[in-house]
Write an enzyme that holds these catalytic residues in place. Structure first.
Site, mmCIF file in Angstrom:
data_model
loop_
_atom_site.group_PDB
_atom_site.id
_atom_site.type_symbol
_atom_site.label_atom_id
_atom_site.label_comp_id
_atom_site.label_asym_id
_atom_site.label_seq_id
_atom_site.Cartn_x
_atom_site.Cartn_y
_atom_site.Cartn_z
ATOM 1 N N TYR A 159 0.887 -1.358 -0.059
ATOM 2 C CA TYR A 159 0.043 -0.104 0.045
ATOM 3 C C TYR A 159 0.899 1.202 0.067
ATOM 4 O O TYR A 159 0.854 2.229 -0.670
ATOM 5 C CB TYR A 159 -0.904 0.051 1.250
ATOM 6 C CG TYR A 159 -1.908 1.187 1.092
ATOM 7 C CD1 TYR A 159 -2.849 1.191 0.439
ATOM 8 C CD2 TYR A 159 -1.746 2.225 2.107
ATOM 9 C CE1 TYR A 159 -4.068 2.161 0.580
ATOM 10 C CE2 TYR A 159 -2.660 3.246 2.119
ATOM 11 C CZ TYR A 159 -3.896 3.238 1.599
ATOM 12 O OH TYR A 159 -4.597 4.185 1.536
ATOM 13 N N LYS A 217 0.944 4.353 -2.919
ATOM 14 C CA LYS A 217 0.740 5.677 -2.761
ATOM 15 C C LYS A 217 1.960 6.616 -2.712
ATOM 16 O O LYS A 217 1.955 7.790 -3.205
ATOM 17 C CB LYS A 217 -0.017 5.986 -1.131
ATOM 18 C CG LYS A 217 -1.080 5.056 -0.894
ATOM 19 C CD LYS A 217 -2.380 5.854 -1.643
ATOM 20 C CE LYS A 217 -3.663 4.947 -1.457
ATOM 21 N NZ LYS A 217 -4.636 5.630 -2.312
#
Length: 244
Positions: free
Chosen positions: A149, A153
């Site tokens: 994740y 990002k």
């Protein structure tokens, strides 16, 4: 501070629920024509029931050509919010190839495709525009068991800066918003558990998680003329988490 998007057409991805729905509803309140894009038709239909003027676009963002064709069908587009995204919480050694492909496809590849398609329309019309990407505090601070994740990002932040540089001369502004934990329906289920929530709250100076409207307000500001000199920025909405 009054913000008015009358005469503007705004595309919001992942608009059927949570942060995306909040953004879509707020943009409608501010006078924009809103195109709500999501993979879930039933959820979009629920949004339509409450907001009859919203335009619906049902498409799977993981399908590159179908996404581009769907977005082209609703041109012109003046404002874009790349909100759609997914997350898994796993240690690095548990990550599978399918998880990698799925997360990078939705969080990064689809975002690039949507942005590319929308900007193509803006440039062809010689029209100014504004784009906001929903990133995360995880792009700038390591979160335990969020390896994949965090990587997606971080890619969003870098892409935001690069496109802001490239399309600034066309008067197209591109920024991102980097929230902490947001109390969506799913967020409340996960982070209300003290074992999950308390360690994170301990790192947030304001000692609370974000509400949907906190993110919505930041997005709407960056889309508006009130942010006319802001581009290439990554705005934390994190209660001070990244300041520590």
């Amino acid at each position: 501070m009054e913000i008015n998007f009358k005469g503007k057409r705004a595309l919001v991805t992942g608009a059927a629920q949570g942060i995306g729905r909040g953004i879509a509803e707020k943009l409608l309140q501010c006078g924009a024509t809103v195109i709500a894009l999501d993979v879930s038709k039933p959820a979009l239909d629920q949004l339509k029931t409450q907001c009859p003027s919203v335009e619906l676009l049902v498409v799977d963002l993981s399908n590159w050509s179908a996404t581009a064709d769907a977005i082209k069908s609703v041109f012109p587009i003046d404002l874009v919010v790349n909100n759609a995204g997914i997350a898994t919480i796993d240690p690095l050694t548990s990550i599978t190839e399918d998880q990698f492909d799925r997360m990078f496809t939705v969080n990064v590849k689809a975002l690039i495709n949507v942005t590319k398609t929308a900007i193509g329309d803006m440039v062809a019309r010689k029209s100014s525009g504004a784009i906001v990407n929903i990133s995360s505090q995880a792009s700038q601070a390591a979160l335990l068991n969020h390896t994949l994740y965090c990587a997606t990002k971080g890619a969003i932040d870098a892409f935001t800066r690069a496109t802001a540089l490239e399309y600034g001369p066309h008067n197209i502004r591109i920024n991102c918003v980097n929230p902490t934990v947001v109390m969506t329906e799913l967020g409340r289920k996960i982070w209300s558990d003290p074992k999950m929530g308390e360690p994170m709250l301990a790192k947030i100076p304001l000692k609370r998680f974000a509400e949907i409207e906190n993110v919505v307000d930041a997005v709407v500001f960056l889309l508006s003329d009130k942010a006319a000199m802001i581009t290439g920025s990554c705005l934390p909405v994190d209660g001070g988490f990244l300041a520590c």
